[in-house]
Write a protein that holds these residues in place. Structure first.
Motif, PDB file in Angstrom:
ATOM      1  N   GLY A 153      31.834 -15.125  26.094  1.00  0.00           N
ATOM      2  CA  GLY A 153      31.327 -16.595  25.932  1.00  0.00           C
ATOM      3  C   GLY A 153      31.832 -17.008  24.749  1.00  0.00           C
ATOM      4  O   GLY A 153      31.321 -17.815  23.963  1.00  0.00           O
ATOM      5  N   LEU A 154      33.055 -16.714  24.278  1.00  0.00           N
ATOM      6  CA  LEU A 154      33.538 -17.082  22.965  1.00  0.00           C
ATOM      7  C   LEU A 154      35.012 -17.053  22.875  1.00  0.00           C
ATOM      8  O   LEU A 154      35.761 -16.398  23.663  1.00  0.00           O
ATOM      9  N   ASP A 202      35.175 -27.306  18.929  1.00  0.00           N
ATOM     10  CA  ASP A 202      33.711 -27.182  19.393  1.00  0.00           C
ATOM     11  C   ASP A 202      33.425 -28.085  20.514  1.00  0.00           C
ATOM     12  O   ASP A 202      33.051 -27.686  21.586  1.00  0.00           O
ATOM     13  N   ALA A 205      35.250 -26.146  23.520  1.00  0.00           N
ATOM     14  CA  ALA A 205      34.254 -24.893  23.854  1.00  0.00           C
ATOM     15  C   ALA A 205      33.142 -25.629  24.899  1.00  0.00           C
ATOM     16  O   ALA A 205      32.813 -25.016  25.766  1.00  0.00           O
ATOM     17  N   ALA A 206      32.765 -26.826  24.563  1.00  0.00           N
ATOM     18  CA  ALA A 206      31.863 -27.650  25.261  1.00  0.00           C
ATOM     19  C   ALA A 206      32.313 -27.921  26.403  1.00  0.00           C
ATOM     20  O   ALA A 206      31.457 -27.777  27.563  1.00  0.00           O
ATOM     21  N   SER A 209      31.930 -24.650  28.528  1.00  0.00           N
ATOM     22  CA  SER A 209      30.653 -24.507  28.910  1.00  0.00           C
ATOM     23  C   SER A 209      30.320 -25.134  30.204  1.00  0.00           C
ATOM     24  O   SER A 209      29.737 -24.754  31.191  1.00  0.00           O
ATOM     25  N   GLN A 210      30.586 -26.594  30.198  1.00  0.00           N
ATOM     26  CA  GLN A 210      30.207 -27.410  31.139  1.00  0.00           C
ATOM     27  C   GLN A 210      31.017 -27.279  32.451  1.00  0.00           C
ATOM     28  O   GLN A 210      30.231 -26.849  33.537  1.00  0.00           O
ATOM     29  N   HIS A 214      28.351 -21.494  31.966  1.00  0.00           N
ATOM     30  CA  HIS A 214      27.887 -20.534  30.942  1.00  0.00           C
ATOM     31  C   HIS A 214      28.651 -20.879  29.496  1.00  0.00           C
ATOM     32  O   HIS A 214      29.408 -21.695  29.429  1.00  0.00           O
ATOM     33  N   THR A 215      27.710 -20.692  28.615  1.00  0.00           N
ATOM     34  CA  THR A 215      27.820 -20.980  27.292  1.00  0.00           C
ATOM     35  C   THR A 215      29.291 -20.374  26.740  1.00  0.00           C
ATOM     36  O   THR A 215      29.134 -19.027  26.619  1.00  0.00           O
ATOM     37  N   VAL A 216      29.973 -21.182  26.126  1.00  0.00           N
ATOM     38  CA  VAL A 216      31.195 -20.694  25.561  1.00  0.00           C
ATOM     39  C   VAL A 216      31.007 -21.380  24.079  1.00  0.00           C
ATOM     40  O   VAL A 216      31.053 -22.680  23.723  1.00  0.00           O
ATOM     41  N   GLN A 217      31.390 -20.406  23.243  1.00  0.00           N
ATOM     42  CA  GLN A 217      31.242 -20.919  21.676  1.00  0.00           C
ATOM     43  C   GLN A 217      32.529 -20.783  20.894  1.00  0.00           C
ATOM     44  O   GLN A 217      33.355 -19.856  21.310  1.00  0.00           O
TER      45      GLN A 217
END
Ligand SMILES: NC(=O)c1ccc[n+]([C@@H]2O[C@H](COP(=O)([O-])OP(=O)(O)OC[C@H]3O[C@@H](n4cnc5c(N)ncnc54)[C@H](OP(=O)(O)O)[C@@H]3O)[C@@H](O)[C@H]2O)c1
Length: 293
Positions: A153-154, A202, A205-206, A209-210, A214-217
């Protein structure tokens, strides 16, 4: 006959595919015929050629009236393109589309910009009709982070808080195809190709995530760490320094420009980053977890 160089690469494969979809038969120049074999699915004529070997370029350009000059990122990129332009002059090639990059300029503070800018100048001085396309960073560059995005997730880049108007390779290829096929409209023009919006890392990354759920940073990586990682992956030092120069410029806001040039060429808007992720969702998803017992 149209000659496509860089045909086994990220853009080249897509360009050959789109030309085939339009029923245009092309000659694809490849360094290794075995590597080029899959291109035969697009009904292309394969020819072996290397920008560093003028005799091979003479053979590849025989009977060619239009060509795409897509150079690799290389310290001798100007010399490689000089070889190609000289061979095109000998072959009587009438029109060349040059694959360049945003910010191409002989006086650019970064070497990538100078390599493309110097080659653009050589082409302008050659007497051959030409069109120049200067894309911003490719959305497809993010495939390099696919395992990290999927499993941890990054993703990390030395991009600071910069915003960049990334563009989808499918759109770059469409613009290339249009400029190759319609030289009366595009000869003498230079286009800067961008996506429809400028996004910070950022925001990218959002978007991931969307769409992925799952969250991606985004990790803002130090240039020294970026370089150390590239060296650890076996990449040459000059390439790490080339990219660090580019990111240093990006951090000044240099890649945020959004242009209308893609729409001018094609008549429609380019794809958004969100669309790119949606279309390639599977590549960024974690491998299916083992079934619960
Ligand atoms: N990445 C970005 O975000 C970005 C943004 C703007 C502009 N650009 C520009 O895009 C270009 C690269 O495009 P790409 O990413 O589609 O290419 P790529 O995937 O890196 O592939 C490079 C292609 O060039 C061929 N090649 C390498 N050395 C060669 C040589 N000496 N003679 C003939 N062919 C050679 C490769 O053939 P093999 O298969 O034999 O290796 C391959 O087909 C560069 O000019 C770069 O500056 C990149």
């Amino acid at each position: 006959m149209i000659l496509i160089t860089g045909a086994t690469g990220t853009n080249g494969q897509e360009i050959v595919k789109q030309l085939a979809e339009q029923g245009v038969t092309v000659r694809a120049m490849v360094r290794n015929l075995a590597k080029g074999e899959p291109l035969k699915a697009f009904n292309v004529e394969l020819v072996e050629g290397d920008f560093s070997n003028p005799a091979s370029l003479d053979a590849a350009l025989k009977g060619v009236d239009k060509a795409l000059m897509l150079p690799p990122i290389a310290p001798n990129a100007v010399e490689l393109q000089r070889n190609f332009i000289e061979a095109a002059k000998r072959a009587g090639t009438a029109y060349i589309v040059k694959f360049s990059a945003i910010g191409a300029d002989p006086n650019s503070p970064m070497r990538l910009g100078r390599w493309h800018g110097d080659a653009e100048q050589l082409l302008a001085d050659s007497g051959i009709a030409y069109c120049t396309l200067r894309p911003n960073g490719f959305m497809q560059n993010f495939f390099a982070f696919a395992p990290l995005i999927a499993n941890q997730g990054l993703f990390a880049q030395p991009g600071g808080q910069s915003s960049i108007s990334h563009i989808d390779v499918r759109d770059i290829s469409e613009a290339i195809v249009q400029t190759l096929l319609n030289e009366t409209v595009h000869a003498g023009k230079a286009y800067t190709l961008t996506g429809p919006e400028s996004l910070s890392f950022d925001q990218v990354a959002a978007n991931f995530s969307q769409v992925l759920g799952h969250t991606v940073q985004y990790i803002d990586q130090a240039p020294e760490e970026f370089k150390a990682n590239m060296l650890a992956w076996g990449q040459p030092e000059w390439l790490a320094d080339t990219f660090n120069e580019m990111f240093a410029l990006y951090r000044t806001g240099w890649g945020a420009e959004v242009t209308e040039d893609f729409t001018t060429i094609t008549g429609h808007a380019p794809r958004s980053f969100e669309q790119f992720i949606q279309d390639n969702r599977q590549a960024f998803m974690p491998e299916a977890a083992p079934a619960a017992v």
